[in-house]
Design an enzyme around this catalytic site. Sequence first.
Site, short mmCIF file in Angstrom:
data_model
loop_
_atom_site.label_atom_id
_atom_site.label_comp_id
_atom_site.label_asym_id
_atom_site.label_seq_id
_atom_site.Cartn_x
_atom_site.Cartn_y
_atom_site.Cartn_z
N LYS A 276 5.01 3.18 -3.45
CA LYS A 276 5.40 2.43 -4.45
C LYS A 276 5.93 2.10 -5.02
O LYS A 276 7.00 1.48 -5.59
CB LYS A 276 4.23 1.43 -4.53
CG LYS A 276 3.15 0.63 -3.30
CD LYS A 276 2.16 -0.15 -3.87
CE LYS A 276 1.21 -1.41 -3.45
NZ LYS A 276 0.58 -1.83 -3.68
N LYS B 194 -0.57 -2.25 9.85
CA LYS B 194 -1.34 -3.16 9.94
C LYS B 194 -1.26 -4.19 9.31
O LYS B 194 0.36 -4.68 8.74
CB LYS B 194 -2.06 -2.33 8.70
CG LYS B 194 -3.03 -3.03 8.29
CD LYS B 194 -3.87 -2.13 7.03
CE LYS B 194 -3.74 -3.12 5.73
NZ LYS B 194 -5.31 -2.29 4.53
N LYS C 20 -0.77 -8.87 3.70
CA LYS C 20 -0.09 -9.60 3.22
C LYS C 20 -0.07 -10.03 3.01
O LYS C 20 1.65 -11.04 2.28
CB LYS C 20 -2.10 -10.26 2.23
CG LYS C 20 -2.37 -9.31 1.12
CD LYS C 20 -3.75 -10.28 0.39
CE LYS C 20 -4.84 -9.35 0.18
NZ LYS C 20 -4.28 -8.01 -0.84
#
Length: 340
Positions: A112, A197, A200
Site C-alpha cells: 500500500k 479476490k 471492496k
Amino acid sequence: MTRVFSGVKPTGHLTLGNYLGAVRRWAQVDQYRSDALFCVVDLHALTVDHDPGRVLRLSRQAATLLLAAGLDPEQCTVFVQSHVDEHARLSYLLECVANDGEMRRMIQYKEKSARERERGGSVRLSLLTYPVLMAADILAYAADEVPVGDDQTQHVELVRDLAVRFNQRYGHTFVVPRATRPKVAARVMDLQQPMSKMGKSHESAAGIVYLLDEPDVVRKKIMRAVTDSGQEVVYDPENKPGISNLLEILAACEAVQNSGAQSGNPEALSGVHTTYGALKKDTADAVVELLRPVQQRHKELMADPAYVEGVLRRGAEKARAMARPTVDAAYRTIGLLPPA
Ligand code: TRP
C-alpha cells in the site's frame, strides 16, 4: 466460552465476497457457538486518503448490513470501533512494544505504501502502525479466535508476537489469539479479473457484486463475467478461473438455501450445465435470491435508524465493559501510575 473477534473496514460497500467468505458464517455459525464481537473498524479507514462523509456513510451502512445479514445483538456484540476508547488507548501501549523493523516488514504496508508513493501521495504514519491498532482491537477483548481471510494472516501473527512479548516482558496480561479460517468458505473472485479476490476497493465495479446491488445490476454483472476459452463447464480454478468462480458462487448460494452453514461443493456442479450461458443464468438467479432477504431486512432497518443506533450504543457499552479491565491491567503492568 471461546471468544471471537472480527472486524470489517468501512472503505467500500460490502460485497458478495465479504458475505460468502465471512459475514454469512459469522451470522449462521460463530455468533451461536461463541462469545463473539463484530466491529466496524472505522479508525482503520483513516489510514489512507479518505473522504469524511463517505467513511461516515459506509460505517453506518456496514453496521446496518451486518444486522441485515443476521447478526443478532442478543447473541453477539455489534459495535463501532471509534465508540470505544479502549482501542486507541491500548494501541499506544502496544506501539511501545512493537518495533519499527517488524512494522515495515508487513506485506500490506509495503504494497500500500508503494502504491501511494507511485501516485505521488504521502504515506500516513497510521498506515505503518495499522497492525498495532488491529492488535489492540483483538487483545483488548482477550479474543481466542480471529476469523479472517488469508491476507490478514501476517497481521494476526504480529498480534500474537506482541501479546507474547508484552506478557514475557511485563507479566501475563493478554490472551494470545489465533487466526481461524472457516473450514468451508467460498473464495469469491472478481468477475472481471477472476485471478484476484472480489475486494471492496477495486477501481472497477464491473466485476464486483455489492450486497445492495439491485437485482438487474446483479444479473448484468454476472451475465457479463469473463469466461474462459473452451465450452465445457468444469471446475478447474487454474485453467478455467472464470467458470470456476461462477461454480464456486453457485455452490455457495445453494449451500445457504439447503443446509445453512456449509458451503457447497463446486466440483459437484461440474458438467451440470451444458453452456456457459446456462451457468451464468443459474448463478445470477441464485445470487439474486441469496441477497433478497438481506436487502429486504436492510431496507427495514434503514427505515428505523433509531433501532440501529440503539444496537450500536448498547454494543459499545458492552464492548467497553469487556475491554476496560484488560486495558487497565495493561496500563498498570507496564508501569503507569493508576489514577487515584
Ligand atoms: N485488517 C482487517 C482487514 O483489513 C480489518 C481489521 C481491523 C480486523 N481490526 C481487526 C480484522 C481485528 C479482525 C480483527 O480486513
